[in-house]
Every structure is written in C-alpha cells, then in structure tokens.
Design a protein around this motif. Structure first.
Motif, PDB file in Angstrom:
ATOM      1  N   SER A  48      -0.056  -7.246   6.717  1.00 48.60           N
ATOM      2  CA  SER A  48       0.967  -6.267   6.353  1.00 48.60           C
ATOM      3  C   SER A  48       1.291  -6.215   4.866  1.00 48.60           C
ATOM      4  O   SER A  48       2.011  -5.332   4.436  1.00 48.60           O
ATOM      5  N   ASN A  97      -3.869   2.859   9.188  1.00 46.19           N
ATOM      6  CA  ASN A  97      -3.313   1.593   8.691  1.00 46.19           C
ATOM      7  C   ASN A  97      -4.383   0.544   8.426  1.00 46.19           C
ATOM      8  O   ASN A  97      -4.129  -0.658   8.542  1.00 46.19           O
ATOM      9  N   ASP A 110      -5.087   6.367   7.122  1.00 47.44           N
ATOM     10  CA  ASP A 110      -4.069   6.872   8.043  1.00 47.44           C
ATOM     11  C   ASP A 110      -3.979   6.024   9.315  1.00 47.44           C
ATOM     12  O   ASP A 110      -2.971   6.070  10.024  1.00 47.44           O
ATOM     13  N   LYS A 120       3.671   4.629   2.206  1.00 51.55           N
ATOM     14  CA  LYS A 120       2.269   4.593   1.792  1.00 51.55           C
ATOM     15  C   LYS A 120       2.035   5.170   0.409  1.00 51.55           C
ATOM     16  O   LYS A 120       1.047   4.853  -0.237  1.00 51.55           O
ATOM     17  N   ASN A 169       2.616  -9.582  11.112  1.00 55.20           N
ATOM     18  CA  ASN A 169       2.997  -8.387  11.859  1.00 55.20           C
ATOM     19  C   ASN A 169       3.180  -8.667  13.351  1.00 55.20           C
ATOM     20  O   ASN A 169       2.809  -7.861  14.204  1.00 55.20           O
ATOM     21  N   GLN A 171      -0.048  -3.003   3.348  1.00 55.45           N
ATOM     22  CA  GLN A 171       0.116  -1.802   4.154  1.00 55.45           C
ATOM     23  C   GLN A 171       1.566  -1.349   4.051  1.00 55.45           C
ATOM     24  O   GLN A 171       2.488  -2.117   4.305  1.00 55.45           O
ATOM     25  N   ASN A 197      -4.371   1.639  -0.483  1.00 58.33           N
ATOM     26  CA  ASN A 197      -3.196   0.776  -0.471  1.00 58.33           C
ATOM     27  C   ASN A 197      -3.044   0.026  -1.786  1.00 58.33           C
ATOM     28  O   ASN A 197      -1.928  -0.249  -2.223  1.00 58.33           O
ATOM     29  N   ASN A 205       3.222   1.241   5.560  1.00 54.15           N
ATOM     30  CA  ASN A 205       3.854   1.985   6.635  1.00 54.15           C
ATOM     31  C   ASN A 205       4.328   3.350   6.142  1.00 54.15           C
ATOM     32  O   ASN A 205       3.548   4.119   5.618  1.00 54.15           O
TER      33      ASN A 205
END
Length: 354
Positions: free
Chosen positions: A328, A154, A152, A336, A26, A331, A170, A333
């Motif tokens: 990442s 991440n 929320d 979700k 990321n 995750q 996730n 983004n």
C-alpha cells in the motif's frame, strides 16, 4: 532518517507494531484513518522494509518495459538496463518473475509493434501482472492504455526517468533536473569569475520531459550570481539553429556554453569542435552517453553532468519490490493523482574520474 523500524513508526503514532504491519500489508483489523496515518508517515520517512530475497515466499510477476529507438537513446537505455539488472540480481533467490520487453527498432512504430506483440503474449498466457517498471518512448495509445489499465487495477506502476503525459504511474524514479542546471552554472562561474557571455541551448517545450526545470536551475543561478551576464538562449528545435550558433560565435566572445539535453549537447559540441573553439569556451555536456564521453576525452567539453541512469534502473527495482511487499505504500487509492517522485543524485564527471 535511516534504519527506520516498524517499532519506530508504531512509537511515533502511538499504536502497536501489529497495527503498523496490518496497515502496510493492507490487512483487515485497522481503521482507514489509522492506515492513512501509517502510510503518510512511512512516505515521509522514506521507510524501506528490511527483508532478504529468501524471505519472499509469494510469487510475483513484474512487467519491465525498456523500448529503445536510436543510438543515443540506446546508450542511455543500456545504462538504465544495467542498473535494472543489478537491482534484479538482489532478488535472485525470490519467487519473482520478471517479464522483460527490451527491443530496439528503426522507428517508434517498430518498437511499439514489438512491445504490443509481447504484451499480447502475456495476455494469452493469462499472466497476472503484480507491478510494472516502465521506460516508455513513442506515443502508442494501445501501450499507454495497457499500462493505465494496470494502474486503475491498483497495480503499482514505477516509471523511469521521465513520465509521459498520457501514462499514469504511482511513483517516478527520475533525475534531479533542476539541480543539473544549477550544477552546470556553478561550474561555469567557479572556473571563470569574469564570465560575461553564455550560450544556452534548451528545450523550451520540455515540461513533459523536465528539461525546462534544467533551464530554470541554470538561469536562476546565473541571474543570482551576476546581473550583467549576457545569456544567449536558443531552442534546440529552432530552424537554422546551426547557423545561428555559428553566427553568435563569430560576433560575440562566448565564454561558456550549456545545453540542457544530451542530444543538443552533441549538436553543440560538434559545432565547437568544427570551429576549433574548444580552448575558447567552457562547455558542459548534460547527460552521459557515448558521444559526450568522447567529447570529454577529446577536451571539447570540460565536464559532464550525469543524471546517473544506472542508479535509476537499480532503484526502480527496489521500489517495485518494496511496493509489492508493503502493498500500500505507493498506492494512493482515491489520491492517485498525487504521484510520488524519487530523485536520483546526479554527479559531475571529469576526464580524471571517468
């Protein structure tokens, strides 16, 4: 595909290894479209970073929640916990702080109270959580809200076994619910080619926990195997279930029995044992616990379809650490809602291989 390297991913996407590394970590210097392509391929290939614990120099805080309620769930949770500890031991040399919430209680409220107390202690210490591994029971809105707030922000949330409807995650590390049902049906028809009458105890409202998929796997296989099989289905929460089961045994020549949950397996096994029908029916227990192991030893059930919770617990740690290293992969983004599911291979346990 095994032993995937960053160079393999770079070659497939026709980009440099540096671009892949930046996308996974990321970092700046890579376009969003390219980052999405890298992450999509990484997920498709089930890529795992090749690293050792000593190479992890950054300090991470991982929240672990394992509340338990009663003897049956305690036994299952103990197996998850054993797997978690095995997974954690792989990272003893890393700078990872595991904040563990593992409490028993006489009620859901007692479990929730102890968990909330521990969460408040972490807040007071200003501990920044980098990832969370959760196996949640009960329906406490404050605990759900705490976990959802992390999501929320991440922060990777790895849910174990079954995901509660009010909790975000996730990735979920879970059993192969549908395959468990199919395996049970295969076992029955393999050992009894002339099977005619089957008793099925299920959780008809099990969408939330996954037992409905176990029922589906079982019924689909039985239906495709032989059309004239009589399937007697009962919900585990039906009123006067015990009487209904005993009446079926008295009026119908039941060849085989299966229950989709560990709790209903125990209930059914006790009735079979009480009626002394263990030599008359081919009974399969779903889920390994102390009671099902005893029923297998005593010959009340012929085998256990084990959802392998030790491996679930171990894999949850690996997934959590891998998500921290890659930053990442798990995750989503703005995507979700697309949760990743990692299913753990189930296994059949006979008395001979206990």
């Amino acid at each position: 595909m095994k032993n995937i390297r960053i160079s393999d991913i770079a070659k497939k996407l026709n980009v440099s290894t540096a671009t892949v590394s930046r996308a996974l970590n990321n970092k700046e210097g890579v376009g969003e479209k390219t980052r999405r392509r890298v992450i999509a391929l990484v997920n498709e290939l089930d890529y795992k970073v090749n690293f050792n614990a000593k190479a992890i120099r950054k300090e991470f805080n991982v929240l672990v929640i394992f509340p338990i309620k009663d003897k049956n769930s305690k036994y299952y949770t103990d197996l998850l916990w054993e797997g978690y500890q095995q997974g954690r031991s792989e990272f003893d040399d890393a700078k990872i702080n595991f904040h563990e919430l593992y409490y028993s209680g006489s009620s859901f409220e007692e479990v929730d109270r102890k968990c909330l107390k521990k969460l408040n202690e972490l807040k007071l210490k200003d501990v920044k959580i980098d990832a969370a591994i959760i196996y949640v029971v009960g329906s406490n809105k404050k605990i759900s809200s705490y976990i959802n707030n992390l999501f929320d922000l991440n922060i990777p949330i790895i849910a174990l076994h079954k995901l509660k409807y009010d909790i975000k995650a996730n990735i979920i590390v879970t059993d192969q619910a549908e395959k468990i049902g199919r395996l049970a049906a295969e076992m029955m028809t393999y050992f009894n080619k002339n099977i005619s009458n089957i008793l099925l105890i299920e959780n008809e409202n099990g969408t939330f926990f996954g037992e409905d998929k176990t029922s589906k796997g079982f019924v689909d296989y039985i239906s495709s195997y032989k059309k004239n099989i009589n399937l007697y289905r009962f919900d585990q929460f039906e009123k006067k279930l015990g009487k209904k089961i005993r009446d079926i045994f008295k009026t119908v020549n039941i060849d085989a029995c299966f229950a989709t949950t560990a709790r209903s397996s125990i209930y059914l096994a006790n009735i079979i044992k009480f009626l002394n029908y263990q030599d008359k029916v081919f009974f399969i227990c779903a889920g390994r616990n102390q009671a099902s192991e005893n029923f297998l030893k005593d010959g009340v059930c012929k085998c256990i379809i084990d959802n392998n919770p030790i491996l679930e617990g171990k894999e949850a740690v690996r997934v959590a650490i891998n998500s921290l290293i890659n930053n990442s992969i798990y995750q989503k983004n703005e995507e979700k809602s697309q949760m990743v599911k990692k299913e753990i291979e189930c296994r059949i346990i006979f008395k001979s291989n206990m």
